[in-house]
Design a protein around this motif. Structure first.
Motif, mmCIF file in Angstrom:
data_model
loop_
_atom_site.group_PDB
_atom_site.id
_atom_site.type_symbol
_atom_site.label_atom_id
_atom_site.label_comp_id
_atom_site.label_asym_id
_atom_site.label_seq_id
_atom_site.Cartn_x
_atom_site.Cartn_y
_atom_site.Cartn_z
ATOM 1 N N ALA A 190 0.838 -1.211 0.000
ATOM 2 C CA ALA A 190 0.000 0.000 0.000
ATOM 3 C C ALA A 190 0.868 1.254 0.000
ATOM 4 O O ALA A 190 0.568 2.236 -0.704
ATOM 5 C CB ALA A 190 -0.931 -0.007 1.210
ATOM 6 N N ALA A 191 1.961 1.214 0.767
ATOM 7 C CA ALA A 191 2.885 2.358 0.797
ATOM 8 C C ALA A 191 3.545 2.549 -0.560
ATOM 9 O O ALA A 191 3.739 3.688 -1.015
ATOM 10 C CB ALA A 191 3.939 2.134 1.880
ATOM 11 N N ALA A 192 3.892 1.446 -1.221
ATOM 12 C CA ALA A 192 4.503 1.523 -2.546
ATOM 13 C C ALA A 192 3.567 2.208 -3.540
ATOM 14 O O ALA A 192 3.987 3.056 -4.333
ATOM 15 C CB ALA A 192 4.855 0.113 -3.033
ATOM 16 N N LYS A 193 2.288 1.857 -3.486
ATOM 17 C CA LYS A 193 1.304 2.455 -4.390
ATOM 18 C C LYS A 193 1.110 3.938 -4.091
ATOM 19 O O LYS A 193 1.067 4.767 -5.016
ATOM 20 C CB LYS A 193 -0.026 1.713 -4.255
ATOM 21 N N LYS A 194 1.029 4.267 -2.814
ATOM 22 C CA LYS A 194 0.801 5.665 -2.429
ATOM 23 C C LYS A 194 1.984 6.536 -2.829
ATOM 24 O O LYS A 194 1.805 7.647 -3.363
ATOM 25 C CB LYS A 194 0.566 5.749 -0.918
ATOM 26 N N PRO A 200 5.696 9.972 -9.463
ATOM 27 C CA PRO A 200 6.005 8.896 -10.421
ATOM 28 C C PRO A 200 7.493 8.586 -10.547
ATOM 29 O O PRO A 200 7.864 7.538 -11.080
ATOM 30 C CB PRO A 200 5.446 9.434 -11.745
ATOM 31 N N ASN A 201 8.335 9.489 -10.056
ATOM 32 C CA ASN A 201 9.784 9.256 -10.116
ATOM 33 C C ASN A 201 10.318 8.582 -8.852
ATOM 34 O O ASN A 201 11.520 8.312 -8.756
ATOM 35 C CB ASN A 201 10.526 10.582 -10.334
ATOM 36 N N ALA A 202 9.424 8.327 -7.897
ATOM 37 C CA ALA A 202 9.839 7.726 -6.634
ATOM 38 C C ALA A 202 9.301 6.298 -6.528
ATOM 39 O O ALA A 202 8.189 6.008 -6.980
ATOM 40 C CB ALA A 202 9.333 8.562 -5.457
ATOM 41 N N LYS A 257 4.628 -2.015 -11.687
ATOM 42 C CA LYS A 257 5.855 -1.215 -11.824
ATOM 43 C C LYS A 257 6.069 -0.313 -10.604
ATOM 44 O O LYS A 257 6.356 0.887 -10.726
ATOM 45 C CB LYS A 257 5.825 -0.403 -13.118
ATOM 46 N N LEU A 258 5.951 -0.924 -9.445
ATOM 47 C CA LEU A 258 6.123 -0.207 -8.183
ATOM 48 C C LEU A 258 7.547 -0.294 -7.652
ATOM 49 O O LEU A 258 7.854 0.275 -6.608
ATOM 50 C CB LEU A 258 5.143 -0.752 -7.135
ATOM 51 N N SER A 274 20.574 8.464 -2.436
ATOM 52 C CA SER A 274 20.963 9.777 -1.914
ATOM 53 C C SER A 274 19.829 10.782 -1.986
ATOM 54 O O SER A 274 19.604 11.556 -1.047
ATOM 55 C CB SER A 274 22.172 10.318 -2.686
ATOM 56 N N ASP A 275 19.089 10.772 -3.113
ATOM 57 C CA ASP A 275 18.043 11.787 -3.284
ATOM 58 C C ASP A 275 16.658 11.306 -2.825
ATOM 59 O O ASP A 275 15.689 12.068 -2.858
ATOM 60 C CB ASP A 275 17.990 12.286 -4.728
ATOM 61 N N GLY A 276 16.542 10.049 -2.431
ATOM 62 C CA GLY A 276 15.275 9.561 -1.883
ATOM 63 C C GLY A 276 14.310 9.025 -2.912
ATOM 64 O O GLY A 276 13.183 8.672 -2.563
ATOM 65 N N SER A 277 14.721 8.922 -4.174
ATOM 66 C CA SER A 277 13.802 8.366 -5.180
ATOM 67 C C SER A 277 13.678 6.852 -5.045
ATOM 68 O O SER A 277 12.784 6.248 -5.635
ATOM 69 C CB SER A 277 14.238 8.759 -6.592
#
Length: 451
Positions: A190-194, A200-202, A257-258, A274-277
């Motif tokens: 659920a966290a992955a989807k949210k 969309p880049n994360a 594609k999560l 490093s950037d959190g993506s």
């Protein structure tokens, strides 16, 4: 597939085949006849060996080995240790295998990962450390690491490090998107989807298909796909209940594609960390030092939490990586070599290992208050070892590796890896991996059963 990938696969296949064909064909004497005939020694004999002019050769790649060797030589000045890094992974094992096959040129001591240890033990290349009293050390190590070196009634290494899995996550990314730290796999999906819907880049994590990650995730789900009934009688079932529990969770992550398509350990991967993506890593307890050196810009934003579980409130994790040190049968200084093992993997060496970024397998160090209470600036002042030590206690018991695991892992990309590359079902990829693994085992003379 790149040329380098093909070369690594070929090296792994050659390594395992070279070891196993010789063993099962009865041609393994070169691994067991060189060196002094006596393989065991009493504690007094080991102590005497450490006070005798001796030269030991140690092969290993872990950066912690250098300060451990320095401390050992200071304590035992009559023993000179030549520490050699002959390569990592397949390069290390191929050179070791070549020396074993040749009957000369092997080191006294070699670092060997837990997944690779069974094939070297099976090839009669390693000393059974029970002959030196190693059986008395069982309670000094975590059950999972001790189980990894205790094979077919013999002890073929002393554990060096361990990799109980935890979830490393970006607290800032979770806070930005209002995501709670997931404690179950349903919450994780659920966290992955949210997260991906908000940006969309994360991605919640990355996964392009890796044998070690896959087997660890199956392990954590309670799967036991590999059984070793005897040194030459094994079973492979990559369709068992635990395996399907994992694929049922992970398949939607791939289909929707999560997960990030960025390959692990690449420059782009470290940039994403490093950037959190890439917002979480599901990996072993040895990861913090790699994050600190490879993703410096993420300092202060990373945290550590237990692995999500399938049943809320019921902790469960697995090992991912790690290995131990073995004495080779070719060694002419087995007593001194074992003395080095006891130092490097005992209280003194383990403390040095931990101080230099390793995660110990020794229970005394894992229970040490200073170790537990160390605050990590990189992880925002969190006492991460509290989480990681608890993970070491929550490893699901009963896991086995195959005596030809190195080869099995080398063909992962041709089977399960294709699901990531072109789409499809993980269960189908795992079945293809199983079939190819069984076929290879049978070709090498093993009795292999499957379902």
């Amino acid at each position: 597939m790149t040329i380098s990938h093909r070369l690594r696969r070929a090296a792994a296949a050659a390594l395992t085949a070279g070891l196993l064909i010789g063993t099962l064909g009865g041609c393994n004497s070169s691994g067991s006849t060189t060196g002094d005939a006596k393989e065991g020694a009493s504690s007094d004999e080991i102590a005497a060996a450490l006070q005798t002019d001796t030269t030991l050769t140690v092969w290993g790649w872990a950066p912690q080995l250098k300060p451990i060797v320095e401390a050992f030589e200071k304590k035992y000045p009559k023993v000179k240790v030549n520490l050699e890094n002959v390569g990592t992974n397949n390069a290390h094992y191929t050179k070791l295998q070549n020396a074993i096959k040749a009957g000369s040129g092997a080191p006294d001591v070699a670092q060997i990962e837990y997944a690779a240890l069974p094939q070297f033990a099976l090839s009669d290349s390693l000393v059974d450390l029970k002959e030196f009293g190693a059986a008395d050390l069982e309670d000094k190590y975590t059950p999972s690491t001790w189980g990894s070196v205790n094979l077919n009634g013999g002890i073929y290494a002393l554990p060096q490090d361990s990799g109980p899995m935890a979830m490393f996550y970006r607290a800032d990314v979770f806070e930005k998107h209002g995501i709670s730290v997931p404690s179950t796999w349903d919450e994780y999906v659920a966290a992955a989807k949210k997260l991906h819907a908000a940006d969309p880049n994360a991605y919640i994590t990355s996964d392009t298909g890796d044998a070690g990650f896959t087997t660890s995730m199956i392990w954590q789900a309670g799967g036991q796909p590999y059984k070793v009934n005897s040194p030459t009688d094994v079973s492979v079932n990559l369709q068992d209940e635990g395996t399907k529990k994992w694929t049922k969770t992970w398949q939607p992550m791939i289909d929707e594609k999560l997960v990030s398509p960025v390959a692990g350990w690449s420059d782009e991967w470290f940039k994403s960390l490093s950037d959190g993506s890439i917002a979480t890593l599901l990996t072993g307890a040895w990861m913090p030092a790699n994050l600190e050196s490879g993703a410096e810009a993420g300092s202060g934003n990373w945290r550590v939490a237990p692995m999500p579980t399938y049943e809320k409130g019921k902790a469960a994790t697995a090992e991912n990586g790690g290995g131990g040190d073995s004495v080779l049968k070719q060694s002419k200084n087995k007593a001194a070599a074992y003395g080095f093992l006891e130092f490097s993997n005992g209280p003194e060496g383990a403390a040095i290992h931990a101080a230099n970024g390793g995660f110990p397998s020794t229970t005394a160090d894992l229970e040490n208050e200073k170790f537990l209470n160390t605050e990590s600036a990189y992880f925002g002042g969190q006492k991460i070892n509290e989480v990681l030590v608890q993970a070491s206690k929550d490893v699901v018991p009963g896991w086995n590796y195959l005596p030809f695991q190195t080869y099995a892992n080398s063909i992962f990309s041709d089977t399960v890896g294709q699901v990531y590359a072109t789409g499809g079902q993980l269960d189908d990829g795992l079945k293809a991996w199983q079939d190819a693994t069984v076929k290879y085992g049978e070709q090498q003379g093993f009795k292999v059963s499957s379902k």
